[in-house]
Design an enzyme around this catalytic site. Structure first.
Site, PDB file in Angstrom:
ATOM      1  N   GLU A  34     -16.012  -9.549  -7.827  1.00  0.00           N
ATOM      2  CA  GLU A  34     -16.099 -11.000  -7.916  1.00  0.00           C
ATOM      3  C   GLU A  34     -16.589 -11.524  -6.567  1.00  0.00           C
ATOM      4  O   GLU A  34     -16.008 -11.184  -5.530  1.00  0.00           O
ATOM      5  CB  GLU A  34     -14.740 -11.622  -8.244  1.00  0.00           C
ATOM      6  CG  GLU A  34     -14.814 -13.135  -8.387  1.00  0.00           C
ATOM      7  CD  GLU A  34     -13.481 -13.780  -8.711  1.00  0.00           C
ATOM      8  OE1 GLU A  34     -13.451 -15.013  -8.835  1.00  0.00           O
ATOM      9  OE2 GLU A  34     -12.468 -13.053  -8.811  1.00  0.00           O
TER      10      GLU A  34
ATOM     11  N   ARG B   7      -4.900   0.831  -7.006  1.00  0.00           N
ATOM     12  CA  ARG B   7      -5.700   0.233  -5.948  1.00  0.00           C
ATOM     13  C   ARG B   7      -5.357   0.890  -4.615  1.00  0.00           C
ATOM     14  O   ARG B   7      -4.285   1.451  -4.445  1.00  0.00           O
ATOM     15  CB  ARG B   7      -5.470  -1.276  -5.869  1.00  0.00           C
ATOM     16  CG  ARG B   7      -4.079  -1.676  -5.432  1.00  0.00           C
ATOM     17  CD  ARG B   7      -3.983  -3.144  -5.028  1.00  0.00           C
ATOM     18  NE  ARG B   7      -4.336  -4.056  -6.095  1.00  0.00           N
ATOM     19  CZ  ARG B   7      -5.325  -4.946  -5.977  1.00  0.00           C
ATOM     20  NH1 ARG B   7      -6.029  -5.027  -4.874  1.00  0.00           N
ATOM     21  NH2 ARG B   7      -5.596  -5.766  -6.970  1.00  0.00           N
TER      22      ARG B   7
ATOM     23  N   LYS C 160      -7.686 -10.716  -1.046  1.00  0.00           N
ATOM     24  CA  LYS C 160      -8.813 -11.515  -0.552  1.00  0.00           C
ATOM     25  C   LYS C 160      -8.373 -12.946  -0.229  1.00  0.00           C
ATOM     26  O   LYS C 160      -8.911 -13.574   0.675  1.00  0.00           O
ATOM     27  CB  LYS C 160      -9.950 -11.521  -1.584  1.00  0.00           C
ATOM     28  CG  LYS C 160     -10.831 -10.292  -1.509  1.00  0.00           C
ATOM     29  CD  LYS C 160     -12.147 -10.475  -2.233  1.00  0.00           C
ATOM     30  CE  LYS C 160     -12.007 -10.335  -3.708  1.00  0.00           C
ATOM     31  NZ  LYS C 160     -13.309 -10.317  -4.418  1.00  0.00           N
TER      32      LYS C 160
END
Length: 696
Positions: free
Chosen positions: A35, A262, A272
């Site tokens: 993204e 992850r 983020k």
């Protein structure tokens, strides 16, 4: 010697099983779907390496698809940065695609769902909708709009599309099952109103599809075979498959979503949103600040694509969430730069050294080896003169016998130059030393072949000629956070753990060869660490960033006769064995063993003997055992250590020791008597079984 066959990751096992069950290998296709709402970080590098690595292994195309469904947070700057990072890592995508490419198709499919009675517009507030959702243990209830007529839903959705609702006034929901045991299946949102400018479609749309509705359909349209996501999307898999079932042709390839853990790394944050906070609140200088875990930050700090890819390979792909020690990442870059980075001399905290018996007007060019690890690295010339700079910490006016650097009446060798003796000092009014006076043995120049040049002294220090040295700004970067897991504390803001000493900017003196250094070029500043020329560095203003420090001084010209006090590989290993002892599953232990094995090959053998002798704590003993597990037991000292380990009470240590003995007939024979006694008192049936196998 045959090359060791690497075991398959669980993702590769899934793919191999699919091929075995009839999937044409030529049909394989993967994608990396970032993204564009921030810069990629080291966690994303794991996904990049996984997807593009599978593409390379199976000769399959990999798409770069931007998930651009939220114009409120997405920018072209982030798109450009992501493309730059993927290319820098050395990967090429087959097609550059965007979720926004499919907005019209998704809209048309949505109309079909509404007509089929499988989607409806909800005009309730977010609070009202949340109250009807239920909990994981209690079912949800239908809202007042769930059974609205198809024609009215079509009209309301058209009004949404035309911008006749404000943001938050209307959403479109899939009509699935409000009592489903998976909360994501309780009539999830498909579209919301967002009156924001989109970086690609401009103001064409005011409704935007949610990720779950977009994800699987984009995979399907691109013929992706394996859609690899992180673990937080595992609970979304039911929804992924339900959406596909509404639109997909059963005769075409159906993408398969599978999840992996992850990448989390100690002493940093991976969100983020939190990284954006650090940027916006000026805790760092930007997304590419060398203290940031972003790929662009690591690049500016001096990390290489290979070091990041190797880190991803060693850390591996797991099904379980875990935290990888940042020391493993540091190990990977040290290991690479040790072989490739030129050695240069730079004095970070200078004090003047005057060689009193060296002629005032004389200068000479001395020969220095660029990298002893690389036979093809060549040599360079460095200027020498009467006045030099050395590190302030390399001199003590008075020192004990264990101080092997420069002291009054003591000798050291100036690297690539002469043996000197310190005689006196000059001080300022406050008693601070400002100048050191010494004399040189002018017959002892390195490489001259004289008898004096081959004389051994215990200390070697680096230097630069004050007349020729260049000023440089040196940014001494350290870890951004003081805490191992800064965002794990419920009642404390993660920013409270920011390390106030994460950046120290100093003025240093460097040898003149660095005048031609190019931005991004990497060096080892001898005895100080690995450094990289900053992006803004130029011949008029040299700027160097510390990539990572050295835990041990560089090798002296003379062969070391004692083991170094620290070995970075062994330090990294001990950190990992601490986690191994706490591991709760074989899978977690196997993940750690995958990280540990390549590190054991780098351990200094003399250091190993020293560490085996000193090992007392469980993690220290286990570090020794796992090293011997992979390199073998060869010396008497190593055999003594194995025997000592048998007396430890920790079950994991007992087990590793017995497994090593079981594979070695000589060790089995030497320890047979002790094992027989051990069998009489051992309570664990599992360990008893291994002992019996060993002594039979």
């Amino acid at each position: 010697m045959a090359e060791e066959k690497k075991s398959l990751t669980f993702i590769e096992q899934i793919i191999e099983e699919d091929i075995k069950n009839g999937l044409d290998p030529k049909a394989l296709r993967f994608r990396f779907p970032p993204e564009p709402n921030g810069y990629l970080h080291i966690g994303h590098a794991a996904s990049i390496c996984l997807n593009f690595g599978l593409g390379q292994k199976y000769s399959a195309p990999v798409n770069l698809r931007f998930d651009d469904t939220n114009p409120a947070k997405e920018e072209q700057e982030y798109v450009d940065a992501i493309k730059r990072d993927v290319k820098w890592l050395g990967f090429e995508w087959d097609k550059e695609l965007y979720s926004s490419d499919y907005f019209l198709q998704l809209y048309n499919w949505t109309i079909d769902l509404i007509k089929a009675g499988k989607a409806y517009v909800d005009l309730q507030s977010s609070e009202e909708i949340a109250s009807q959702k239920g909990t994981p243990t209690t079912p949800g209830i239908a809202g007042p709009y769930r059974n609205t007529a198809v024609e009215e839903n079509l009209a309301l959705f058209e009004k949404m599309k035309n911008g006749e609702f404000n943001e938050g006034e209307a959403i479109l929901r899939a009509k699935i099952d409000m009592e489903h045991n998976n909360m994501h299946m309780r009539d999830p949102i498909m579209y919301r109103v967002l009156k924001k400018h989109h970086h690609r479609t401009g103001n064409d749309w005011v409704i935007y599809p949610m990720y779950d509705w977009t994800h699987g359909e984009s995979d399907y349209l691109e013929s992706i075979t394996h859609s690899l996501c992180t673990l937080e999307f595992k609970s979304h898999r039911d929804l992924y498959e339900w959406y596909l079932a509404q639109v997909a042709n059963p005769n075409q390839i159906q993408p398969k979503q599978r999840e992996f853990a992850r990448r989390n790394i100690s002493y940093t944050v991976m969100s983020k949103r939190k990284l954006l906070q650090l940027v916006q609140e000026n805790h760092v200088a930007g997304w590419d600040d060398p203290r940031m875990p972003t790929i662009s930050g690591l690049r500016r700090r001096g990390y290489t694509p290979n070091s990041i890819k190797r880190f991803s390979e060693i850390a591996g792909i797991s099904k379980r969430e875990n935290v990888t020690d940042v020391a493993l990442l540091e190990f990977c870059i040290k290991d690479e730069l040790n072989k490739s980075a030129p050695r240069v001399m730079a004095v970070l905290d200078p004090i003047k050294l005057v060689v009193d018996n060296y002629p005032e007007d004389q200068e000479e060019m001395l020969i220095a080896e660029n990298n002893p690890e690389d036979a093809n690295a060549g040599e360079r010339k460095i200027p020498f003169s009467k006045e030099l700079y050395i590190e302030r910490e390399d001199f003590r006016e008075q020192a004990n016998k264990k101080f092997f650097r420069l002291k009054i009446g003591g000798e050291v060798r100036l690297k690539n130059a002469y043996i000197i003796t310190a005689n006196s000092v000059e001080k300022d009014n406050e008693g601070n030393i400002t100048v050191i006076h010494c004399t040189a043995d002018l017959d002892s120049r390195s490489g001259s072949g004289t008898e004096a040049s081959q004389r051994r002294v215990k200390g070697t220090i680096h230097w630069v000629s004050s007349k020729h040295a260049l000023e440089a700004q040196v940014n001494l970067y350290d870890r951004l956070f003081k805490d191992e897991a800064p965002d794990s504390h419920k009642d404390i803001d993660f920013k409270e753990f920011i390390n106030p000493n994460s950046l120290n900017v100093i003025t240093a003196f460097v040898e003149p060869s660095l005048s031609m250094s190019k931005p991004g070029e990497r060096f080892q500043f001898q005895r100080k660490g690995y450094f990289c020329a900053d992006l803004e560095s130029d011949p008029k203003k040299l700027i160097f960033n510390r990539t990572v420090g050295l835990t041990d001084s560089w090798a002296k010209e003379e062969k070391k006769t004692t083991a170094p006090a620290h070995d970075p590989a062994y330090d990294t290993l001990t950190s990992l064995t601490g986690k191994y002892l706490k591991a709760r599953s074989n899978e977690e232990r196997n993940d750690l063993l995958t990280q540990i094995k390549p590190i054991t090959d780098k351990i200094n053998k003399e250091t190993l003997i020293s560490k085996l002798n000193e090992a007392v704590a469980n993690k220290e003993v286990l570090a020794g055992l796992l090293t011997l597990k992979f390199i073998g037991v060869n010396t008497d000292k190593e055999k003594e250590f194995i025997s000592k380990s048998l007396t430890m009470k920790n079950g994991a240590i007992k087990l590793e020791t017995l497994n090593i003995i079981l594979e070695n007939k000589a060790l089995s024979s030497e320890n047979k008597t002790f094992l027989e006694k051990m069998l009489e008192t051992e309570k664990s049936p599992f360990i008893r079984e291994i002992i019996e196998k060993t002594i039979l």
